[in-house]
Design a protein around this motif. Sequence first.
Motif, PDB file in Angstrom:
ATOM      1  N   UNK A 140       0.823  -1.209   0.000  1.00 23.36           N
ATOM      2  CA  UNK A 140       0.000   0.000   0.000  1.00 23.36           C
ATOM      3  C   UNK A 140       0.862   1.266   0.000  1.00 23.36           C
ATOM      4  N   UNK A 141       1.942   1.284   0.797  1.00 21.71           N
ATOM      5  CA  UNK A 141       2.808   2.472   0.845  1.00 21.71           C
ATOM      6  C   UNK A 141       3.548   2.675  -0.471  1.00 21.71           C
ATOM      7  N   UNK A 142       4.005   1.590  -1.076  1.00 26.17           N
ATOM      8  CA  UNK A 142       4.698   1.713  -2.354  1.00 26.17           C
ATOM      9  C   UNK A 142       3.743   2.202  -3.443  1.00 26.17           C
ATOM     10  N   UNK A 143       2.517   1.680  -3.425  1.00 22.31           N
ATOM     11  CA  UNK A 143       1.539   2.069  -4.446  1.00 22.31           C
ATOM     12  C   UNK A 143       1.147   3.538  -4.289  1.00 22.31           C
ATOM     13  N   UNK A 144       0.793   3.933  -3.057  1.00 24.03           N
ATOM     14  CA  UNK A 144       0.427   5.330  -2.820  1.00 24.03           C
ATOM     15  C   UNK A 144       1.624   6.260  -2.910  1.00 24.03           C
ATOM     16  N   UNK A 145       2.816   5.778  -2.510  1.00 26.29           N
ATOM     17  CA  UNK A 145       4.017   6.599  -2.575  1.00 26.29           C
ATOM     18  C   UNK A 145       4.441   6.889  -4.001  1.00 26.29           C
ATOM     19  N   UNK A 146       4.272   5.919  -4.895  1.00 33.83           N
ATOM     20  CA  UNK A 146       4.611   6.140  -6.303  1.00 33.83           C
ATOM     21  C   UNK A 146       3.737   7.238  -6.900  1.00 33.83           C
ATOM     22  N   UNK A 147       2.446   7.225  -6.536  1.00 33.48           N
ATOM     23  CA  UNK A 147       1.541   8.281  -7.020  1.00 33.48           C
ATOM     24  C   UNK A 147       1.947   9.635  -6.454  1.00 33.48           C
ATOM     25  N   UNK A 148       2.372   9.663  -5.180  1.00 31.96           N
ATOM     26  CA  UNK A 148       2.796  10.914  -4.570  1.00 31.96           C
ATOM     27  C   UNK A 148       4.069  11.466  -5.194  1.00 31.96           C
ATOM     28  N   UNK A 149       5.029  10.588  -5.484  1.00 33.05           N
ATOM     29  CA  UNK A 149       6.271  11.032  -6.126  1.00 33.05           C
ATOM     30  C   UNK A 149       5.989  11.599  -7.515  1.00 33.05           C
ATOM     31  N   UNK A 150       5.073  10.966  -8.231  1.00 36.50           N
ATOM     32  CA  UNK A 150       4.694  11.500  -9.540  1.00 36.50           C
ATOM     33  C   UNK A 150       4.045  12.875  -9.388  1.00 36.50           C
TER      34      UNK A 150
ATOM     35  N   UNK B 209      -0.651  14.319  -3.621  1.00 33.28           N
ATOM     36  CA  UNK B 209      -1.488  13.111  -3.701  1.00 33.28           C
ATOM     37  C   UNK B 209      -0.758  11.862  -3.243  1.00 33.28           C
ATOM     38  N   UNK B 210      -0.123  11.947  -2.075  1.00 35.72           N
ATOM     39  CA  UNK B 210       0.352  10.738  -1.394  1.00 35.72           C
ATOM     40  C   UNK B 210      -0.867  10.094  -0.751  1.00 35.72           C
ATOM     41  N   UNK B 211      -1.535   9.268  -1.476  1.00 35.13           N
ATOM     42  CA  UNK B 211      -2.789   8.689  -0.980  1.00 35.13           C
ATOM     43  C   UNK B 211      -3.054   7.365  -1.656  1.00 35.13           C
TER      44      UNK B 211
ATOM     45  N   UNK C  66       0.748  15.696   4.229  1.00 42.79           N
ATOM     46  CA  UNK C  66       0.781  16.959   4.963  1.00 42.79           C
ATOM     47  C   UNK C  66       2.152  17.610   4.897  1.00 42.79           C
ATOM     48  N   UNK C  67       3.201  16.798   4.923  1.00 43.55           N
ATOM     49  CA  UNK C  67       4.554  17.346   4.885  1.00 43.55           C
ATOM     50  C   UNK C  67       4.900  17.954   3.525  1.00 43.55           C
ATOM     51  N   UNK C  68       4.300  17.455   2.452  1.00 39.56           N
ATOM     52  CA  UNK C  68       4.617  17.939   1.108  1.00 39.56           C
ATOM     53  C   UNK C  68       3.568  18.896   0.561  1.00 39.56           C
ATOM     54  N   UNK C  69       2.541  19.223   1.338  1.00 45.01           N
ATOM     55  CA  UNK C  69       1.486  20.114   0.840  1.00 45.01           C
ATOM     56  C   UNK C  69       2.034  21.515   0.610  1.00 45.01           C
TER      57      UNK C  69
ATOM     58  N   UNK D 150       4.642  15.044  -6.996  1.00 46.49           N
ATOM     59  CA  UNK D 150       5.703  16.004  -6.674  1.00 46.49           C
ATOM     60  C   UNK D 150       6.439  16.436  -7.943  1.00 46.49           C
ATOM     61  N   UNK D 151       6.723  15.473  -8.808  1.00 52.00           N
ATOM     62  CA  UNK D 151       7.418  15.799 -10.050  1.00 52.00           C
ATOM     63  C   UNK D 151       6.555  16.680 -10.956  1.00 52.00           C
TER      64      UNK D 151
END
Length: 415
Positions: free
Chosen positions: A40-50, A373-375, A362-365, A52-53
């Motif tokens: 779940x963290x890898x899946x949501x984290x990948x969306x969040x990294x995208x 969208x780290x979710x 919250x940290x990257x908002x 951020x980019x």
Amino acid sequence: MKNPIFDIDNWREILATLSRNKTRTFLTAFGIFWGTAMLAMLWGGAAGLEGLMMRNFQGFATNMGGCSPSRTTIPYKGYKKGMEWSLTDEDVTYFRRICPILEYSSAMMFNFATFKHGDKKASGQIQGVEGDFFKMQIPVINSGRVINSSDVTDLRKVVALGKNVAAELFGAADPIGQHVELNGIYFQVIGVIGQKGEASIGGRVDDSAVIPSSTMRRLYNKGNKIDALLFTATSGHTPTDAKPWLWRAIRSNHPISPDDDKAMWFMDISEQFAMVDNLFLGISLLALFVGAGTLLAGVIGVGNIMWIIVKERTQEIGIRRAIGAKPRDIIVQVLAESMTLTAISGVAGVCFATGVLQVAEKMTFDPVRGSAHFELAFSDAVGIVVAFLLLGSLAGLVPALRAMRIKPVEALNDK
């Protein structure tokens, strides 16, 4: 006989069985918990990294292209290679007329300047643009408005100040309607603007003063030359698709060889977006691969513990068979134990991952650019838990089938 699925005594027995060896059950449950959490963290984290980019490109049209002159690299019509040439209004006008896939376009000019208001001074870049510019590079409008087509047509002496320039010249005061001096020429302030993303064309808007290109050409003696051209292609096309018409317009006015593609610097933003999409597709697949590996390890743990539990309860299962328990009851009993362990641990893992993703969100908002969208979507969370349940059930199926085949006589003699 009661249905084992809805029999409260049956569930009490399940909990008693799982708690009989707390350490073993905890370690197995932790494996499942960590497997679901990692996935779940890898899946949501990948969306969040995208996210951020992609925030770096906020405000940019995804199908925007641009060009500016460079030196020629091939001799042509008596001109040596290395010849300098300039984009002109005639080039732009011809390109607009012949290109059928052109959506928006704006000539751009640049000039370094000193900005003054009263006794306050600042330095930065003047950008001369046309009305379509802010349809391709959308700014944050802090107050007022941006340059429009009427400003260009009427040669108005108006300026949209970057937010950093406005802060240096006016402080906390409202600059709208005030006048600023740009290299000795006064302009009326019509807006204060900022840049959404990190990427920029010709310098950051925050540190610039943007005026109509026609006004800049007349007041700063630019003639018919322009420094760059920005444009977007219509839906279904990329800026590269418009490149042949762009070259046709340029070569009709300049002695550039038909084979000299390096005589013009050309940019296609859609290619950059495609590269980012491909990059994060790879990251998502990697996240899925790593998460699936962790998931498999947890499922194997479930299968191992259920196999051990069946082995330890051989006599008990034999007695149940001797007093009339059906094979189906034994299978349901064993599967229920594996599914209970998987469900509780899996849901806990997804909840933990959701909490971690919320902290990252919250940290990257950013108040201007919004969230990264780290979710984890609810459907994805349900899918992960269901996948674990199905695999956990399959892991418990082999021990369950073994338990079903145990003969009462053999079980009672088992030591």
